[in-house]
Every structure is written in structure tokens, then in C-alpha cells.
Design a protein around this motif. Structure first.
Motif, PDB file in Angstrom:
ATOM      1  N   LEU A  19       0.830  -1.200   0.000  1.00 35.18           N
ATOM      2  CA  LEU A  19       0.000   0.000   0.000  1.00 35.18           C
ATOM      3  C   LEU A  19       0.866   1.251   0.000  1.00 35.18           C
ATOM      4  CD1 LEU A  19      -2.768   1.347   0.093  1.00 35.18           C
ATOM      5  CD2 LEU A  19      -2.689   1.163   2.589  1.00 35.18           C
ATOM      6  N   ASP A  20       1.904   1.244   0.821  1.00 38.64           N
ATOM      7  CA  ASP A  20       2.819   2.391   0.869  1.00 38.64           C
ATOM      8  C   ASP A  20       3.477   2.624  -0.495  1.00 38.64           C
ATOM      9  OD1 ASP A  20       2.167   2.644   3.548  1.00 38.64           O
ATOM     10  OD2 ASP A  20       3.986   1.623   4.259  1.00 38.64           O
ATOM     11  N   ILE A  21       3.867   1.545  -1.146  1.00 39.43           N
ATOM     12  CA  ILE A  21       4.464   1.649  -2.479  1.00 39.43           C
ATOM     13  C   ILE A  21       3.446   2.212  -3.466  1.00 39.43           C
ATOM     14  CG2 ILE A  21       5.311   0.305  -4.450  1.00 39.43           C
ATOM     15  CD1 ILE A  21       6.776  -1.470  -2.390  1.00 39.43           C
ATOM     16  N   GLY A  22       2.197   1.777  -3.346  1.00 40.37           N
ATOM     17  CA  GLY A  22       1.142   2.305  -4.218  1.00 40.37           C
ATOM     18  C   GLY A  22       0.984   3.806  -4.070  1.00 40.37           C
ATOM     19  N   LEU A  23       1.084   4.288  -2.845  1.00 43.16           N
ATOM     20  CA  LEU A  23       0.996   5.734  -2.605  1.00 43.16           C
ATOM     21  C   LEU A  23       2.204   6.458  -3.199  1.00 43.16           C
ATOM     22  CD1 LEU A  23      -0.310   5.602   1.071  1.00 43.16           C
ATOM     23  CD2 LEU A  23      -1.621   6.232  -0.968  1.00 43.16           C
ATOM     24  N   GLU A  24       3.376   5.842  -3.090  1.00 43.18           N
ATOM     25  CA  GLU A  24       4.584   6.425  -3.694  1.00 43.18           C
ATOM     26  C   GLU A  24       4.475   6.422  -5.222  1.00 43.18           C
ATOM     27  OE1 GLU A  24       8.469   5.166  -2.204  1.00 43.18           O
ATOM     28  OE2 GLU A  24       7.443   4.350  -0.444  1.00 43.18           O
ATOM     29  N   ALA A  28       4.862   9.483  -7.917  1.00 42.47           N
ATOM     30  CA  ALA A  28       5.780   9.395  -9.057  1.00 42.47           C
ATOM     31  C   ALA A  28       5.049   9.678 -10.370  1.00 42.47           C
ATOM     32  CB  ALA A  28       6.451   8.027  -9.101  1.00 42.47           C
ATOM     33  N   ILE A  29       3.837   9.180 -10.495  1.00 42.49           N
ATOM     34  CA  ILE A  29       3.056   9.420 -11.711  1.00 42.49           C
ATOM     35  C   ILE A  29       2.713  10.901 -11.819  1.00 42.49           C
ATOM     36  CG2 ILE A  29       0.846   8.975 -12.867  1.00 42.49           C
ATOM     37  CD1 ILE A  29       0.966   6.135 -11.546  1.00 42.49           C
ATOM     38  N   GLN A  30       2.319  11.495 -10.705  1.00 39.97           N
ATOM     39  CA  GLN A  30       1.912  12.900 -10.720  1.00 39.97           C
ATOM     40  C   GLN A  30       3.058  13.833 -11.131  1.00 39.97           C
ATOM     41  OE1 GLN A  30       0.280  13.303  -6.767  1.00 39.97           O
ATOM     42  NE2 GLN A  30      -1.789  12.860  -7.469  1.00 39.97           N
ATOM     43  N   ILE A  31       4.275  13.501 -10.711  1.00 39.20           N
ATOM     44  CA  ILE A  31       5.409  14.367 -11.074  1.00 39.20           C
ATOM     45  C   ILE A  31       6.146  13.851 -12.310  1.00 39.20           C
ATOM     46  CG2 ILE A  31       5.705  15.242  -8.730  1.00 39.20           C
ATOM     47  CD1 ILE A  31       8.120  13.363  -8.444  1.00 39.20           C
ATOM     48  N   LEU A  94      -2.115   7.130 -14.658  1.00 37.39           N
ATOM     49  CA  LEU A  94      -1.131   6.773 -15.677  1.00 37.39           C
ATOM     50  C   LEU A  94      -1.745   6.854 -17.077  1.00 37.39           C
ATOM     51  CD1 LEU A  94       1.795   5.963 -15.969  1.00 37.39           C
ATOM     52  CD2 LEU A  94       1.114   3.580 -15.725  1.00 37.39           C
ATOM     53  N   LYS A  95      -2.976   6.388 -17.221  1.00 37.50           N
ATOM     54  CA  LYS A  95      -3.650   6.492 -18.521  1.00 37.50           C
ATOM     55  C   LYS A  95      -3.813   7.953 -18.927  1.00 37.50           C
ATOM     56  CE  LYS A  95      -6.296   2.206 -18.612  1.00 37.50           C
ATOM     57  NZ  LYS A  95      -7.637   1.602 -18.556  1.00 37.50           N
TER      58      LYS A  95
END
Length: 133
Positions: A19-24, A28-31, A94-95
Motif C-alpha cells: 500500500l505504501d508503495i502504491g501511494l509512492e 511518481a506518476i503525478q510528477i 497513468l492512462k
């Protein structure tokens, strides 16, 4: 029963990491840090492999689980729901990012084409003839 409880607790820890990785990944996608995103995906894959190993080596529940095991299983289920929600959100982001990149590339292609077309219409360099000489 202790071994079963221990294995579920290990799984719980790994699911929390996922879950923590999913939040990271979302950040990463946003930036648009796709190298970081790829690194996080690989890290997540390793965690999934660890969970699979725990499951393979876990004794099966032949008796009704005690209250503690039931609580851990409930926590795991809750984490899995949150992970799934986060994954859907990341997929959507991501899409959207891919679509934006595709649109930007199309605009660049159009701009290049227009530039090429207008260059074809450009006038040759003007030259003045000095008739006084």
C-alpha cells in the motif's frame, strides 16, 4: 496455530508495504518520474514474491482460527481493498498521463508539419539591383 498467526502477520506487514508503495507510485506518476515508478513496480513485484512464498509454506487452517488470526485476516482484507483502490487510481492517473503525452506529441507533429509547409511558401531572399551603376 502460532505458525499460522505468524505467517498472517508477515503477510499483513508486506501488504502494508505494498500500500505504501502504491501511494509512492501515485506521487511518481503525478510528477512524471517514470524511472522512480519503474523502480517502485520492481520493488512491489519482490514483495508479491515474498507473500507468495509465505503462502506456499504456510500450514493450512484445519481448525477454526482463533480471534487473533481472524483479526489479522480482517486487517489483510481491508488492506487488500485499499491496495485495489489505490491501484485503480494509479492506473487512471497513468492512462491520463499517457493520453496527455500522446496529445502533446500530436501537437508537436502538427507544428512541425505547419512549419514545413510555411517554409515552402517563403519568399526567396530579396535582392536589390542597383540600376545606377
Amino acid at each position: 496455530m502460532n505458525k499460522v498467526r505468524e505467517n498472517y502477520n508477515k503477510q499483513l506487514k508486506f501488504y502494508q508495504e505494498m500500500l505504501d508503495i502504491g501511494l509512492e507510485q501515485e506521487k511518481a506518476i503525478q510528477i512524471k518520474d517514470y524511472k522512480r515508478l519503474l523502480s517502485l513496480i520492481k520493488k512491489r513485484k519482490k514483495i508479491i514474491e515474498k507473500i507468495d512464498m509465505i503462502r506456499e509454506n504456510s500450514p493450512s487452517l484445519s481448525v477454526d482460527p482463533d480471534r487473533e488470526v481472524q483479526d489479522v485476516v480482517r486487517k489483510i482484507i481491508h488492506l487488500l481493498e485499499r491496495i485495489l483502490t489505490q491501484e485503480k487510481k494509479n492506473e487512471s492517473l497513468l492512462k491520463k498521463s499517457i493520453q496527455n503525452t500522446f496529445s502533446a506529441l500530436q501537437q508537436l507533429d502538427r507544428a512541425k508539419l505547419l512549419r514545413k509547409v510555411y517554409r515552402g511558401f517563403s519568399q526567396p531572399d530579396a535582392r536589390f539591383l542597383d540600376e545606377r551603376k
